[in-house]
Design an enzyme around this catalytic site. Sequence first.
Site, mmCIF file in Angstrom:
data_model
loop_
_atom_site.group_PDB
_atom_site.id
_atom_site.type_symbol
_atom_site.label_atom_id
_atom_site.label_comp_id
_atom_site.label_asym_id
_atom_site.label_seq_id
_atom_site.Cartn_x
_atom_site.Cartn_y
_atom_site.Cartn_z
ATOM 1 N N THR A 71 81.468 79.593 18.804
ATOM 2 C CA THR A 71 81.514 79.323 17.370
ATOM 3 C C THR A 71 80.228 79.765 16.689
ATOM 4 O OG1 THR A 71 82.899 77.387 17.801
ATOM 5 C CG2 THR A 71 81.871 77.528 15.639
ATOM 6 N N THR A 72 79.086 79.406 17.275
ATOM 7 C CA THR A 72 77.787 79.750 16.702
ATOM 8 C C THR A 72 77.555 81.262 16.723
ATOM 9 O OG1 THR A 72 76.990 77.642 17.545
ATOM 10 C CG2 THR A 72 75.322 79.168 16.784
ATOM 11 N N TYR B 106 93.953 76.087 13.707
ATOM 12 C CA TYR B 106 94.840 76.325 12.571
ATOM 13 C C TYR B 106 96.306 76.013 12.857
ATOM 14 C CZ TYR B 106 97.086 78.347 8.486
ATOM 15 O OH TYR B 106 97.851 78.515 7.356
ATOM 16 N N TYR C 111 87.209 73.475 25.479
ATOM 17 C CA TYR C 111 86.282 73.236 24.372
ATOM 18 C C TYR C 111 87.039 72.518 23.263
ATOM 19 C CZ TYR C 111 83.102 74.566 20.468
ATOM 20 O OH TYR C 111 82.279 74.573 19.369
ATOM 21 N N ARG D 140 86.369 71.466 13.589
ATOM 22 C CA ARG D 140 86.485 72.872 13.208
ATOM 23 C C ARG D 140 87.904 73.394 13.368
ATOM 24 N NH1 ARG D 140 81.194 75.755 12.255
ATOM 25 N NH2 ARG D 140 82.604 77.493 11.968
ATOM 26 N N LYS E 123 83.710 71.158 27.212
ATOM 27 C CA LYS E 123 82.709 70.931 26.175
ATOM 28 C C LYS E 123 83.376 70.010 25.155
ATOM 29 C CE LYS E 123 80.160 73.181 22.394
ATOM 30 N NZ LYS E 123 79.915 74.453 21.681
ATOM 31 N N ILE F 275 76.055 72.208 25.370
ATOM 32 C CA ILE F 275 76.103 73.550 24.796
ATOM 33 C C ILE F 275 75.679 73.378 23.353
ATOM 34 C CG2 ILE F 275 77.585 75.506 24.245
ATOM 35 C CD1 ILE F 275 79.245 74.770 26.739
#
Length: 291
Positions: free
Chosen positions: A44-45, A107, A133, A138, A161, A203
Amino acid sequence: MFRGSMVALVTPMLEDESIDYMSLEKLVEFHIASGTDAIVAVGTTGESATLDMQEHCEVVKFVVDKVNKRIPVIAGTGANSTTEAIELTQCAKEAGADACLLVTPYYNKPTQEGLYLHYKKIAETVDIPQILYNVPGRTACDLLPETVIRLAKIKNIIGIKEATGDISRITQIKAGVSDEFDLYTGDDATAVDFILAGGHGGISVTANVTPKLLHEVYFAALEGDAEKARRLDAPLEGLHRDLFVEANPIPVKWALAEMGLIGHAIRLPMTQLSEKYHAVVRAAMQQAGVV
């Protein structure tokens, strides 16, 4: 398989929004020199949602090649299409990544059975260690502990995660999985408590800015030294909070640019940090001793 502080690495970009590979190499060396325990590329980052398939695979391969087995590299390969996630995971395996990190399908809001079948198919199709994850803030999709426990029985699904910030999740998951199943936090603010509760590391977004100190924080927690871990973590509390004043990775990319490690570019629809937050993030950086 992995322990300690794993950086959720940013993907530096040039003003034309192309990948800044020179700065990316600089970041890799910065983290290795600072004691980061593993690098997560294109999560994501790392702006995975705005990189196309070719860019995604190229960045993973670049990081794997530059790291050159000095520390583990985990590739972010999740997608809301099972087929695309398989393609990305296969690409990461071919690039030589040590494992893959797969965010829940965002989504489209699958059921728990849909999540189970999604991850099961990826794991059975691509023979590489895979980390679940969960970041419902998000994705609008929550991978529940009972589904994690089902998935943990699949050979190459090695951990999760868990980024809800809910410490009770670790207790629920640990009760139903083997000791070999790894538990990583994705929530910097609660990471110390997560590790003290039996987690194996984190993480981290904050690790982009303070990798050496966060490595020390996490290992103090892994050794069960709560007092030391909390003392070392105290100067980072501002970063844990204020690197999220706008959507990640907007604030952390601004912070790294202020440190001279990357440029200020970011890819639409993300935008550069609003001026009203510059002083806020800078104050958190000052508290942490990085400016």
